[in-house]
Design a protein around this motif. Structure first.
Motif, mmCIF file in Angstrom:
data_model
loop_
_atom_site.group_PDB
_atom_site.id
_atom_site.type_symbol
_atom_site.label_atom_id
_atom_site.label_comp_id
_atom_site.label_asym_id
_atom_site.label_seq_id
_atom_site.Cartn_x
_atom_site.Cartn_y
_atom_site.Cartn_z
ATOM 1 N N LYS A 44 0.838 -1.098 0.159
ATOM 2 C CA LYS A 44 -0.060 0.014 0.078
ATOM 3 C C LYS A 44 0.886 1.266 -0.060
ATOM 4 C CE LYS A 44 -1.830 1.128 3.576
ATOM 5 N NZ LYS A 44 -2.636 1.079 5.103
ATOM 6 N N LYS A 69 -11.246 -5.543 -2.793
ATOM 7 C CA LYS A 69 -10.851 -5.249 -1.584
ATOM 8 C C LYS A 69 -9.624 -4.352 -1.127
ATOM 9 C CE LYS A 69 -12.863 -9.577 0.278
ATOM 10 N NZ LYS A 69 -12.449 -11.083 0.848
ATOM 11 N N PRO A 72 -10.558 0.296 -1.162
ATOM 12 C CA PRO A 72 -10.649 1.036 0.053
ATOM 13 C C PRO A 72 -9.654 1.128 0.710
ATOM 14 C CG PRO A 72 -11.880 -0.814 0.289
ATOM 15 C CD PRO A 72 -11.475 -1.006 -1.156
ATOM 16 N N VAL A 73 -8.694 0.089 0.928
ATOM 17 C CA VAL A 73 -7.343 0.285 1.541
ATOM 18 C C VAL A 73 -6.461 1.572 0.868
ATOM 19 C CG1 VAL A 73 -5.191 -0.912 2.318
ATOM 20 C CG2 VAL A 73 -7.598 -2.008 2.452
ATOM 21 N N TYR A 75 -7.445 3.733 -1.158
ATOM 22 C CA TYR A 75 -8.001 5.219 -0.947
ATOM 23 C C TYR A 75 -8.031 5.556 0.518
ATOM 24 C CZ TYR A 75 -11.887 8.595 -0.230
ATOM 25 O OH TYR A 75 -12.314 9.644 0.027
ATOM 26 N N GLN A 76 -8.366 4.927 1.595
ATOM 27 C CA GLN A 76 -7.898 5.409 2.973
ATOM 28 C C GLN A 76 -6.577 6.131 3.255
ATOM 29 O OE1 GLN A 76 -10.403 5.944 5.154
ATOM 30 N NE2 GLN A 76 -11.768 4.972 3.937
ATOM 31 N N GLU A 77 -5.517 5.311 2.566
ATOM 32 C CA GLU A 77 -4.243 5.836 2.700
ATOM 33 C C GLU A 77 -4.128 7.259 1.947
ATOM 34 O OE1 GLU A 77 -0.014 6.034 3.661
ATOM 35 O OE2 GLU A 77 -1.898 5.163 4.526
ATOM 36 N N ARG A 79 -6.484 9.068 1.524
ATOM 37 C CA ARG A 79 -7.337 10.165 2.267
ATOM 38 C C ARG A 79 -6.351 10.506 3.621
ATOM 39 N NH1 ARG A 79 -13.335 9.330 4.472
ATOM 40 N NH2 ARG A 79 -13.319 11.633 5.113
ATOM 41 N N ARG A 80 -5.738 9.645 4.156
ATOM 42 C CA ARG A 80 -4.936 10.038 5.238
ATOM 43 C C ARG A 80 -3.796 10.837 4.960
ATOM 44 N NH1 ARG A 80 -0.528 8.789 7.728
ATOM 45 N NH2 ARG A 80 0.379 7.520 5.968
ATOM 46 N N ARG A 81 -3.221 10.659 3.745
ATOM 47 C CA ARG A 81 -2.089 11.859 3.357
ATOM 48 C C ARG A 81 -2.541 12.925 3.029
ATOM 49 N NH1 ARG A 81 2.526 8.160 0.113
ATOM 50 N NH2 ARG A 81 2.305 6.433 1.627
ATOM 51 N N LEU A 104 -17.101 4.799 -2.194
ATOM 52 C CA LEU A 104 -16.679 5.464 -1.306
ATOM 53 C C LEU A 104 -16.942 6.468 -1.164
ATOM 54 C CD1 LEU A 104 -13.069 3.818 -1.502
ATOM 55 C CD2 LEU A 104 -14.724 3.139 -0.144
#
Length: 104
Positions: A44, A69, A72-73, A75-77, A79-81, A104
């Motif tokens: 990731k 699967k 979204p993993v 995408y979350q990273e 978004r986190r950045r 999402l």
């Protein structure tokens, strides 16, 4: 425009295919996949680093249940950045193994 070749690993191995009108004109006549596939896990942080370094702002994830699967993993990273990129999943499976598509 280009596509990443070789599944998620293609992001950090820098495998790409440039999509030209010449390529697009015959793509539907070929069997199989021109973008390639890969099995197994993905890294990731390396994928998101590649998205950032290349200035990618749209990621279309094409595949079955296991591939989806990962979307979204990733995408979350992103978004986190605080990166400005979207991730969209496109179902492509011969197994009919995606019971629900989530946005999402």
């Amino acid at each position: 425009m280009f596509c990443v070749s070789g599944g998620y690993r293609g992001f950090y191995s820098k495998n790409t295919i440039t999509l030209t009108t010449k390529v697009e004109d015959y793509i539907h006549k070929r069997g199989g996949t021109i973008i390639g596939t890969s099995r197994g896990g993905h890294d990731k942080p390396k994928i998101v680093n590649s998205i950032k370094d290349r200035g990618i702002n749209q990621v279309y994830v094409i595949g079955g249940d296991a591939t989806q699967k990962g979307a979204p993993v990733i995408y979350q990273e992103i978004r986190r950045r605080g990166l400005k990129a979207v991730v969209a999943g496109i179902s492509k499976t011969i197994d009919n193994d995606i019971p629900v598509l989530a946005f999402l």
